[in-house]
Enzyme design. Structure first.
Site, mmCIF file in Angstrom:
data_model
loop_
_atom_site.group_PDB
_atom_site.id
_atom_site.type_symbol
_atom_site.label_atom_id
_atom_site.label_comp_id
_atom_site.label_asym_id
_atom_site.label_seq_id
_atom_site.Cartn_x
_atom_site.Cartn_y
_atom_site.Cartn_z
ATOM 1 N N HIS A 108 -3.810 5.744 10.211
ATOM 2 C CA HIS A 108 -4.008 6.294 8.677
ATOM 3 C C HIS A 108 -3.043 7.002 8.193
ATOM 4 C CE1 HIS A 108 -5.820 7.722 4.905
ATOM 5 N NE2 HIS A 108 -6.140 8.977 5.626
ATOM 6 N N CYS A 143 -11.495 6.860 4.861
ATOM 7 C CA CYS A 143 -10.092 6.428 5.583
ATOM 8 C C CYS A 143 -9.926 5.730 6.693
ATOM 9 C CB CYS A 143 -9.348 7.728 5.788
ATOM 10 S SG CYS A 143 -9.289 8.763 4.386
ATOM 11 N N ASN A 178 -1.490 8.820 0.342
ATOM 12 C CA ASN A 178 -2.769 8.682 1.176
ATOM 13 C C ASN A 178 -3.589 7.673 0.288
ATOM 14 O OD1 ASN A 178 -5.116 8.749 2.231
ATOM 15 N ND2 ASN A 178 -5.043 10.808 2.731
#
EC number: 2.3.1.180
Length: 316
Positions: free
Chosen positions: A241, A113, A272
């Protein structure tokens, strides 16, 4: 050698298929209210036949078109991803071939990520060293390939997308528009989020990741600002993020960001998307012209590894 680099243009791609919380509730023991309360996600985009390389190419194509450069100008392609199925050839060379980029440095980078900020820092360093003039920096993920759709702890979180930036050397006499990168990891907690084995599923120790993110990350974000020589109050936007709204809100509070600072929360509609989340959210802010050109923006990625990375950029 140059004084630094800048993001010239951005582009992004998302699949057309939208999967809502109510859609997931038909097969999982969950509901819209629970998902929104725990992570803040309302819907996510899930790819069909698109591969990681497909999405990376389409995002890069848009960024290149917006930059005013051509494929002949690009001499580096770096792709941040943790979900590419093929190990060789890498995604970067596939993107280069499809865009007609001849003989670039081309490599993939996997810090999950935080990948886009790692890749952006790497491209910036290459440009500063004189090894590159114009780079394509891409974050692309097809996490739906590695999600166990019967596991509500992960199925509600992850999605597919790509975001890309064209990064170039700054003109002579100008200051760098990409600040020093802060990058690091907590390898002792690396097993808290894994995609392991030949037929892998994402597995996550949610509480371990949440506690780490809410306690350890804000000081790192503050250090990124310090290295860039600006106060958090001077930021025009914060693009973290896109993992969890509660994590984002906690970092915002500890940074002391006021209501005038735009905080990206693209996860509400996108889920996500790991390495794609920061460039995806940034590209959308730029496309909507929500951040003035030249304004300082804090990018900060964190996640699997457990890794983190960030830098302050000047908005293209």
């Amino acid at each position: 050698m140059t004084a630094g680099s800048r993001i010239v243009a951005m582009g992004h791609y998302q699949p057309s298929r939208v999967v809502t919380n109510d859609d997931l509730a038909r097969t999982l023991d969950t509901n819209d209210a629970w998902i929104r309360d725990r992570v803040g996600i309302a819907e996510r985009r899930i790819a069909g036949t698109e591969s990681v390389a497909d999405m990376a190419t389409w995002a890069a194509e848009k960024a290149l078109a917006a930059s005013g450069l051509t494929a002949a100008d690009i001499d580096m392609v770096v792709v941040a991803t943790c979900s590419a199925v093929d190990r060789c050839p890498n995604v970067a060379t596939r993107v280069a071939a499809r865009l007609g980029i001849a003989a670039p440095a081309a490599f993939d980078l996997n810090t999950a990520c935080s990948g886009f900020s790692y890749a952006l820092g790497t491209a910036d360093h290459a440009i500063r060293a004189g090894a590159t003039r114009n780079a394509l920096v891409i974050g692309a993920e097809k996490l739906s390939d590695v999600v166990d759709w019967s596991d509500r702890t992960t199925a509600v979180l992850f999605a597919d997308a790509a975001g890309a930036a064209v990064v170039s050397a700054v003109p002579d006499g100008e200051e760098s528009a990409i600040g020093p990168v802060l990058w690091g990891s907590a390898p002792d907690k690396g097993d808290a989020l894994t995609i392991a084995g030949w037929q892998p599923y994402i597995k996550q120790e949610g509480q371990t990741v949440f506690r780490w993110a809410t306690t350890a990350l804000a000081p790192f974000a503050l250090e990124v600002c310090k290295r860039a020589g600006i106060e958090p109050s001077e930021l025009a936007a914060f693009v973290p993020h896109q993992a969890n709204t509660r994590i984002i809100d906690g970092i915002v509070k500890r940074l002391g960001l006021g209501p005038d600072v735009i905080v990206a929360k693209d996860l509400v509609e996108s889920g996500n998307t790991s390495a794609a989340s920061v460039p995806l959210a940034l590209s959308k802010l730029i496309e909507r012209r929500e951040v003035p050109s030249g304004a300082p923006v804090l990018l900060f990625g964190f996640g699997g590894g457990l890794t983190y990375a960030g830098q302050v950029i000047r908005c293209p």
